[in-house]
Write an enzyme that holds these catalytic residues in place. Structure first.
Site, short mmCIF file in Angstrom:
data_model
loop_
_atom_site.label_atom_id
_atom_site.label_comp_id
_atom_site.label_asym_id
_atom_site.label_seq_id
_atom_site.Cartn_x
_atom_site.Cartn_y
_atom_site.Cartn_z
N CYS A 1 4.35 71.49 106.36
CA CYS A 1 3.59 70.33 106.87
C CYS A 1 3.21 69.44 105.68
O CYS A 1 3.00 69.92 104.57
CB CYS A 1 2.33 70.84 107.58
SG CYS A 1 1.24 69.53 108.20
N SER B 1 0.48 68.03 105.08
CA SER B 1 -0.90 68.21 104.59
C SER B 1 -0.93 69.05 103.30
O SER B 1 -1.68 68.73 102.38
CB SER B 1 -1.77 68.87 105.65
OG SER B 1 -1.88 68.04 106.77
N HIS C 1 0.04 66.86 100.48
CA HIS C 1 -1.06 66.00 100.02
C HIS C 1 -1.90 66.76 98.99
O HIS C 1 -2.41 66.17 98.03
CB HIS C 1 -1.98 65.60 101.18
CG HIS C 1 -1.40 64.58 102.12
ND1 HIS C 1 -0.71 63.47 101.71
CD2 HIS C 1 -1.45 64.50 103.47
CE1 HIS C 1 -0.35 62.76 102.77
NE2 HIS C 1 -0.79 63.37 103.85
N HIS D 1 -0.76 76.35 105.96
CA HIS D 1 -1.73 76.48 107.05
C HIS D 1 -1.05 76.63 108.40
O HIS D 1 -1.71 76.85 109.40
CB HIS D 1 -2.68 75.28 107.04
CG HIS D 1 -1.99 73.98 107.27
ND1 HIS D 1 -1.26 73.35 106.30
CD2 HIS D 1 -1.87 73.22 108.38
CE1 HIS D 1 -0.74 72.24 106.79
NE2 HIS D 1 -1.09 72.15 108.06
N CYS E 1 0.27 73.98 113.96
CA CYS E 1 -0.29 72.71 113.47
C CYS E 1 0.42 71.52 114.09
O CYS E 1 -0.17 70.78 114.86
CB CYS E 1 -0.26 72.63 111.94
SG CYS E 1 -0.86 71.02 111.36
P1 PAD Z 1 6.17 63.93 107.52
O1 PAD Z 1 6.44 63.76 106.07
O2 PAD Z 1 7.01 64.86 108.33
O3 PAD Z 1 6.22 62.50 108.26
C1 PAD Z 1 5.73 61.30 107.72
C2 PAD Z 1 6.65 60.18 108.24
O4 PAD Z 1 6.10 58.92 107.84
C3 PAD Z 1 8.07 60.25 107.66
O5 PAD Z 1 9.01 60.23 108.72
C4 PAD Z 1 8.15 58.99 106.79
O6 PAD Z 1 9.46 58.44 106.74
C5 PAD Z 1 7.19 58.06 107.49
N1 PAD Z 1 6.66 56.96 106.65
C6 PAD Z 1 6.28 57.00 105.36
N2 PAD Z 1 5.83 55.80 104.97
C7 PAD Z 1 5.94 54.97 106.03
C8 PAD Z 1 5.63 53.58 106.26
N3 PAD Z 1 5.10 52.82 105.29
N4 PAD Z 1 5.85 53.06 107.49
C9 PAD Z 1 6.38 53.82 108.48
N5 PAD Z 1 6.69 55.14 108.33
C10 PAD Z 1 6.48 55.71 107.12
O7 PAD Z 1 4.63 64.35 107.62
P2 PAD Z 1 3.87 65.16 108.80
O8 PAD Z 1 4.34 64.66 110.10
O9 PAD Z 1 3.90 66.62 108.48
O10 PAD Z 1 2.36 64.68 108.53
C11 PAD Z 1 1.99 63.33 108.80
C12 PAD Z 1 0.53 63.12 108.43
O11 PAD Z 1 -0.31 63.85 109.35
C13 PAD Z 1 0.15 63.63 107.04
O12 PAD Z 1 -0.76 62.72 106.45
C14 PAD Z 1 -0.53 64.95 107.34
O13 PAD Z 1 -1.40 65.38 106.32
C15 PAD Z 1 -1.27 64.59 108.60
C16 PAD Z 1 -1.78 65.75 109.40
N6 PAD Z 1 -2.97 65.60 110.05
C17 PAD Z 1 -3.49 66.60 110.78
C18 PAD Z 1 -4.77 66.36 111.52
O14 PAD Z 1 -5.33 67.30 112.08
N7 PAD Z 1 -5.25 65.13 111.51
C19 PAD Z 1 -2.84 67.82 110.89
C20 PAD Z 1 -1.63 67.97 110.23
C21 PAD Z 1 -1.09 66.94 109.49
ZN ZN Z 2 -0.37 70.74 109.26
#
Ligand code: PAD
Ligand code: ZN
Length: 367
Positions: A40, A42, A45, A61, A168
């Site tokens: 993931c 996160s 980050h 996680h 997640c």
């Molecule tokens: P990921 O890397 O699989 O997806 C991110 C996507 O964003 C990719 O497809 C990128 O190409 C795209 N991207 C990047 N920059 C841009 C831009 N400027 N415009 C448009 N698209 C773009 O990540 P993920 O899906 O595993 O995680 C996404 C976010 O969600 C990340 O910040 C993560 O920490 C967060 C998250 N939040 C929670 C929560 O509970 N809020 C839980 C798990 C993950």
């Molecule tokens: Zn996650």
């Protein structure tokens, strides 16, 4: 006991696979033999310093595995049980837990911010040096110790390499659409970022009956994945202004729901700017915690637009995970399509390289 684990020494360094010592579970804790861990963004980050977590630590996680041993007093699970690791511990009795919002429980905040288990100590050591836990999960290890309350028992016949995705990415994305935004049938959504989380927001919007679902990404391959999960319109933000393109796709009106699943203040603002009057923007991506996002008061008051966030899919984690498993079994939730790559645990850094290159929908490492 000994366990191969990926140690996070400090921000900017790659994960370091070493043999660590894992202490037996204390009272109320469970020793888990991991079968799979999810890759993931996160954790990434944290690796880049974008998000703080105590270190040195063992990250990870999203995890599924088999209970190997239980500490004194544990009654919820027993050795041999199959479980999903929940990355936000909840006590079950506080204000937030009693209101169906366990991810906001102070117990989860405590364990996440200290890197210690509930008794204030840790179970991992490397050559005698204490290694911290991450979110009470630490799934980037063959064996981990978690609080009993972080173990979600699942049926033995549900495949663990699919179950891990529910820990997640799936619940966070589907939940942001269904629980947080409460997407209505016939409505319009835009999702910024079609990665593991964004694809599930798209899937959740489709399940809720959204008529138009616009996927925005800078990677054409992600827009292809978005189609599989129910997106109806596509914007390549590397080629055009995303806000203008979304307005053009909605006859200038804007969308009812806008989701950000990338993790930057700029794209949160772009998502907000796509809203129609009375629209809701949900920030799911983890923006650096010191950053702020500004939105016009005009839009809040005179157009009644909302900006909110969603943690862990704003879910009732246990019940919603069971619901998602039933939906998968009934063919109503796409999980096989989400798992586009598996790596042996030893290749975890390569798995992260490929996540950042945008080569996967969701990937896992297996032990
Ligand atoms: P990921 O890397 O699989 O997806 C991110 C996507 O964003 C990719 O497809 C990128 O190409 C795209 N991207 C990047 N920059 C841009 C831009 N400027 N415009 C448009 N698209 C773009 O990540 P993920 O899906 O595993 O995680 C996404 C976010 O969600 C990340 O910040 C993560 O920490 C967060 C998250 N939040 C929670 C929560 O509970 N809020 C839980 C798990 C993950
Ligand atoms: Zn996650």
């Amino acid at each position: 006991m000994k366990s191969k684990a990926a140690i996070f020494w400090e921000a900017g360094k790659r994960l370091d696979i070493q043999e660590v010592d894992v202490e037996k579970p204390h009272t109320g804790e469970v020793l888990v033999k991991l079968v799979a861990a999810g890759i993931c963004h996160s954790d990434y980050h944290v690796m880049t310093g974008h998000l703080f977590a105590p270190f040195p630590s063992i990250l990870g996680h999203e995890g599924s595995g088999i209970v190997a041993e239980v500490g004194p007093g544990v009654t919820a699970v027993k050795p041999g049980d199959h479980i999903i690791v929940m990355w936000r511990l909840s006590c079950g009795i506080c204000e937030y837990c009693s209101n169906g919002r366990p991810a906001l429980c102070p117990a989860g905040t405590q364990i996440r911010s200290t890197g210690q288990l509930l008794d204030g100590t840790t179970r991992f050591k490397y050559k005698g040096q204490e290694i911290k836990h991450f979110a009470g999960a630490s799934t980037f290890s063959e064996y981990t110790v978690i609080p009993e309350g972080s173990a979600l028992k699942i049926p033995q016949d549900f495949p663990l390499e699919i179950a891990v995705l529910l820990g997640c990415g799936v619940i966070t994305g589907v939940g942001a659409a269904i629980n947080c935004a409460k997407v209505k049938p016939g409505s319009t959504s835009v999702v910024f970022g079609a990665g593991g989380i964004g694809l599930n927001i798209i899937q959740g919007s489709a399940i809720a009956g959204a008529a138009k679902i616009i996927a925005v990404d800078i990677n054409a391959k992600k827009l292809d994945y978005a189609k599989t999960f129910g997106a109806t319109h596509f914007v390549d933000a590397s080629k055009k202004n995303a806000v203008e393109a979304v307005r053009a796709l909605t006859d200038g009106r804007g969308v009812d729901y806008a989701f950000e699943a990338i993790g930057s203040p700029e794209t949160v603002r772009q998502a907000f700017d796509c809203l129609a009057k009375r629209g809701m923007c949900v920030a799911v991506g983890v923006v650096p915690l010191t950053k702020e996002v500004a939105v016009p008061i005009m839009a809040l008051v005179f157009e009644e637009k909302t900006l909110t966030g969603s943690l862990y899919g704003s879910a009732r984690i246990r019940q919603d995970t069971m619901m998602l498993m039933e939906m998968y079994k009934a063919g109503k939730l796409k999980l096989d399509e989400l798992l586009t790559r598996k790596y042996p645990f030893a290749q975890i850094n390569e798995a992260y390289d490929n996540l950042i290159k945008g080569e996967v929908a969701r990937s896992i490492v297996t032990f």
